[in-house]
Motif scaffolding. Sequence first.
Motif, PDB file in Angstrom:
ATOM      1  N   VAL A 173       0.766  -1.179   0.044  1.00  0.00           N
ATOM      2  CA  VAL A 173      -0.144   0.119   0.116  1.00  0.00           C
ATOM      3  C   VAL A 173       0.771   1.339   0.061  1.00  0.00           C
ATOM      4  O   VAL A 173       0.649   2.209  -0.865  1.00  0.00           O
ATOM      5  N   THR A 174       1.858   1.255   0.907  1.00  0.00           N
ATOM      6  CA  THR A 174       2.813   2.530   0.889  1.00  0.00           C
ATOM      7  C   THR A 174       3.574   2.579  -0.384  1.00  0.00           C
ATOM      8  O   THR A 174       3.668   3.784  -0.826  1.00  0.00           O
ATOM      9  N   LEU A 178       1.317   8.904   7.061  1.00  0.00           N
ATOM     10  CA  LEU A 178       0.388  10.096   7.363  1.00  0.00           C
ATOM     11  C   LEU A 178       0.530  11.096   6.145  1.00  0.00           C
ATOM     12  O   LEU A 178      -0.349  11.518   5.565  1.00  0.00           O
ATOM     13  N   VAL A 179       1.482  11.725   6.079  1.00  0.00           N
ATOM     14  CA  VAL A 179       1.706  12.759   5.104  1.00  0.00           C
ATOM     15  C   VAL A 179       1.583  12.444   3.507  1.00  0.00           C
ATOM     16  O   VAL A 179       0.803  12.867   2.768  1.00  0.00           O
ATOM     17  N   LEU A 180       2.152  11.070   3.365  1.00  0.00           N
ATOM     18  CA  LEU A 180       1.929  10.522   1.750  1.00  0.00           C
ATOM     19  C   LEU A 180       0.564  10.398   1.432  1.00  0.00           C
ATOM     20  O   LEU A 180       0.273  10.656   0.478  1.00  0.00           O
ATOM     21  N   PRO A 181       0.008   9.515   1.998  1.00  0.00           N
ATOM     22  CA  PRO A 181      -1.352   9.511   1.864  1.00  0.00           C
ATOM     23  C   PRO A 181      -2.436  10.856   1.769  1.00  0.00           C
ATOM     24  O   PRO A 181      -3.351  10.721   1.132  1.00  0.00           O
ATOM     25  N   LEU A 200      -7.186   6.849   6.589  1.00  0.00           N
ATOM     26  CA  LEU A 200      -7.976   7.972   7.180  1.00  0.00           C
ATOM     27  C   LEU A 200      -7.275   9.265   6.664  1.00  0.00           C
ATOM     28  O   LEU A 200      -7.897  10.429   6.201  1.00  0.00           O
ATOM     29  N   TRP A 201      -5.789   9.442   6.523  1.00  0.00           N
ATOM     30  CA  TRP A 201      -5.349  10.613   6.096  1.00  0.00           C
ATOM     31  C   TRP A 201      -5.397  10.738   4.718  1.00  0.00           C
ATOM     32  O   TRP A 201      -5.578  11.898   4.116  1.00  0.00           O
ATOM     33  N   PHE A 202      -5.488   9.729   3.691  1.00  0.00           N
ATOM     34  CA  PHE A 202      -6.081  10.050   2.464  1.00  0.00           C
ATOM     35  C   PHE A 202      -7.505  10.501   2.441  1.00  0.00           C
ATOM     36  O   PHE A 202      -7.548  11.616   1.568  1.00  0.00           O
TER      37      PHE A 202
END
Length: 433
Positions: free
Chosen positions: A57-58, A109-112, A387-389
């Motif tokens: 996923v990452t 967190l930041v990337l999504p 969530l962060w996406f």
Amino acid sequence: MTDGLMMMAALTALLAAGIAAMFLARAPRLSLAIWVVAVFFLPIWVGVNLGFFLSAVTLLTLGFVVLHSGRFRLAAPDALMLLFVGVIVLLFAAKQVDLSYLVSGVLELVLPYFWGRIIYERIGSRPIAGWIAGAAVAVGVLAVIEFLTGSNLFIGIPGHGPLQATWGTLQPRAGFLRAEGAFGHSIALGGALAMSAAFVLATRMSTWVKAVGLVVIGVAVVFTFSRIGIITFVLTVVLSILVLRGVGTSIRWVTAGLLAVGLFILVPFLDTVFLDAGSEAGGSADYRGSLTVLLSQVQLIGGASGWEDLVVGDTYLGSFTASTDNAFISLLLRYGYLPTAALFTVYLGAVVVALRAGRMSPASVAIIAQLPGLFAVAFITQYGILLWFIVGVAVSSALRPEPESTMAAAAEHPRTDVMIIDGAGHGTSSRGR
């Protein structure tokens, strides 16, 4: 000979990846579809080891951000996210933040968040709602099957050993198997499905298709036996039927009726389950309540160090090292007050802008309803990534209320010459979309 074959296989894989990247760079909708399927159906322990482990996923998130960010323009909320990255990099250099927390902060967190921002700008809201809703309903069906059969299909998927050992286990509660799907934990599954309910109601499907989808997701959330998952699901549904403009009158009434009937039937059942769970369920609630003692160790900037060996009052803080089931406290301990404030200013800012402008989106509803959940679970497995996406999507929808305008429309509906015939039979050439 073996080394030669391995080299050939590596080169073939690189060539295939390059061809796929060239194709996907021109196919943002397909990129979104692949990403959503990976989030909902690939366990976090599936990935590649490049000296350090990267989940599938990452890896996909990183690849899609690179492929589709060419025409993306930064806005004020993005500056705060980049400020967070810059600060934790400096803190890592000063040995105030652990490497693992630096990597997880950036990649999970930041990337999504930026992927959510970018893909919304490329394709608008409807495909995002459709894919999240469809994947969530499919996962809901599998979760119901998992509960009824007592077998999880995903834990047998091979992957990174330590992560699989951590998350690839089944969780009983009061004699029942708690559904967890590919998310590695029942609370993570419950939170992901709860967020998805807003997108189900936002799709362009018929009233009864939406109703069936919500029932499937609701039953699956119940089978996680996660109290916070059930609470946030109900909150998401209630907020959706109250504030989402695109939700028709008929589905509002049908949803309200289904929710009332579901609560009437399920509350006694859940009450019995949690009573039977006894000390196990009560202990997990007490554990979360006692986490507040850790706040005394939080620094203004930088990670708390050495707190695992401390005793505050009668509490040995080392008992919390295995799991800190509170997203706020977990981030505070890792990064300090100021970096964490930058993150959640973005989170809450998207909500405030949407509320003030009166244009709540399904993404805004989803992250509002998740606020109670952040006090009961950290950003674990794909739950935190999803969530962060959605936070990124919520920011974009607040900044650009008309999702099919500008770049989204340009990407999907290129300009064409249109001949307009007036009533007298005269033709004029016009530029249209």
